[in-house]
Design an enzyme around this catalytic site. Structure first.
Site, mmCIF file in Angstrom:
data_model
loop_
_atom_site.group_PDB
_atom_site.id
_atom_site.type_symbol
_atom_site.label_atom_id
_atom_site.label_comp_id
_atom_site.label_asym_id
_atom_site.label_seq_id
_atom_site.Cartn_x
_atom_site.Cartn_y
_atom_site.Cartn_z
ATOM 1 N N ALA A 1 -5.203 34.213 0.099
ATOM 2 C CA ALA A 1 -5.978 33.317 0.954
ATOM 3 C C ALA A 1 -5.074 32.791 2.057
ATOM 4 O O ALA A 1 -3.847 32.818 1.942
ATOM 5 C CB ALA A 1 -6.537 32.158 0.129
ATOM 6 N N GLY B 1 -5.981 35.462 -3.568
ATOM 7 C CA GLY B 1 -7.348 35.786 -3.197
ATOM 8 C C GLY B 1 -7.535 37.249 -2.877
ATOM 9 O O GLY B 1 -8.623 37.803 -3.095
ATOM 10 N N GLU C 1 -0.841 31.869 -7.926
ATOM 11 C CA GLU C 1 -1.416 30.579 -7.533
ATOM 12 C C GLU C 1 -0.744 29.380 -8.181
ATOM 13 O O GLU C 1 -0.582 28.321 -7.550
ATOM 14 C CB GLU C 1 -2.922 30.545 -7.841
ATOM 15 C CG GLU C 1 -3.781 31.256 -6.805
ATOM 16 C CD GLU C 1 -4.008 32.717 -7.131
ATOM 17 O OE1 GLU C 1 -4.942 33.312 -6.575
ATOM 18 O OE2 GLU C 1 -3.217 33.277 -7.937
#
Length: 246
Positions: free
Chosen positions: A62, A105, A128
């Protein structure tokens, strides 16, 4: 501003290329918006989808600059989650052709695919927790389905990144190809899908996506529909005629 998702449309398939080379195809809001628009198109006119990335990268994750500014309300909105789940639930198969990084992501977008193939330079995983968040766009439920609970827990809790050999061994990808053959390999899979009955393919995907308590009822209902299909009769008649000629 350049489109973050480059789309090539064909009669039986669509090739969508993540194309933000300056940030290694990081998934930002514009990319999510483009994915929703593409899903709307493929829900209306079902075709096989090939997802890939430009510049030797699938998606590095992301967009951290945007992610850093998001707060609780953004998390609850499921910005990436809903887009990736929509990809997952498309009527026809989704093929992820992964080169280079597929992280965070980007990995979760790849997990949304039905079939994943890669190059030897793949680096896939979910770091993450090292950024103070969790993989909340599908990894915690989709990854155990793909590689099993023990391996999914190891990847998600340690943030370890897999290369091609381990990704293939663990079943995270089904094949590894040279980089210059990756899209052709994805196209060959799409060709095999296109040779089959689209309704049977869509029914098979619906059965694959169904929750455990829906089986075997869903297969029987879908099969009942297919048993009444003229295409079933046509294909089986052609098969029997070919066999007679041998």
């Amino acid at each position: 501003m350049a489109d973050p998702l480059r789309i090539d449309r064909y009669d039986d398939r669509v090739v969508a290329t993540l194309d933000r080379p300056a940030v290694r195809n990081a998934i930002d809001q514009a990319t999510i918006d483009a994915l929703h628009a593409l899903c709307a198109e493929l829900e209306e006119t079902p075709r096989t989808l090939i997802l890939t990335g430009a510049g030797g990268v699938f998606a590095s994750g992301a967009d951290i600059a945007q992610l850093r500014e998001r707060r609780a309300a953004d998390a609850r909105a499921g910005i990436n989650t809903h887009a990736f789940r929509r990809v997952r639930e498309l009527p026809m198969p989704v093929i992820a052709a992964i080169d280079g990084y597929a992280l965070g992501g980007g990995a979760e977008l790849a997990y949304a695919a039905d079939i994943r193939i890669a190059t030897s330079s793949i680096q896939i995983g979910n770091p993450e927790t090292g950024l103070g968040i969790l993989a909340a766009a599908g990894a915690t439920w989709r990854l155990p389905q793909i590689v099993g609970e023990a391996r999914a827990a190891e990847l998600l809790l340690t943030g370890r990144i897999l290369g091609a050999e381990e990704a293939l061994e663990w079943g995270l990808v089904s094949a590894v190809h040279p980089a210059d053959e990756l899209l052709a390999a994805a196209g060959a899979i799409a060709d095999r899908i296109a040779a089959n009955d689209p309704l049977a393919t869509r029914s098979t995907k619906r059965a694959l996506l169904a929750p455990p308590d829906a089986h075997p009822r869903i297969e029987l209902e879908l099969q009942a529909e297919l048993f009444e299909s003229p295409e079933k009769v046509r294909r089986m008649t052609a098969f029997l005629e070919r066999r007679k000629k041998k």
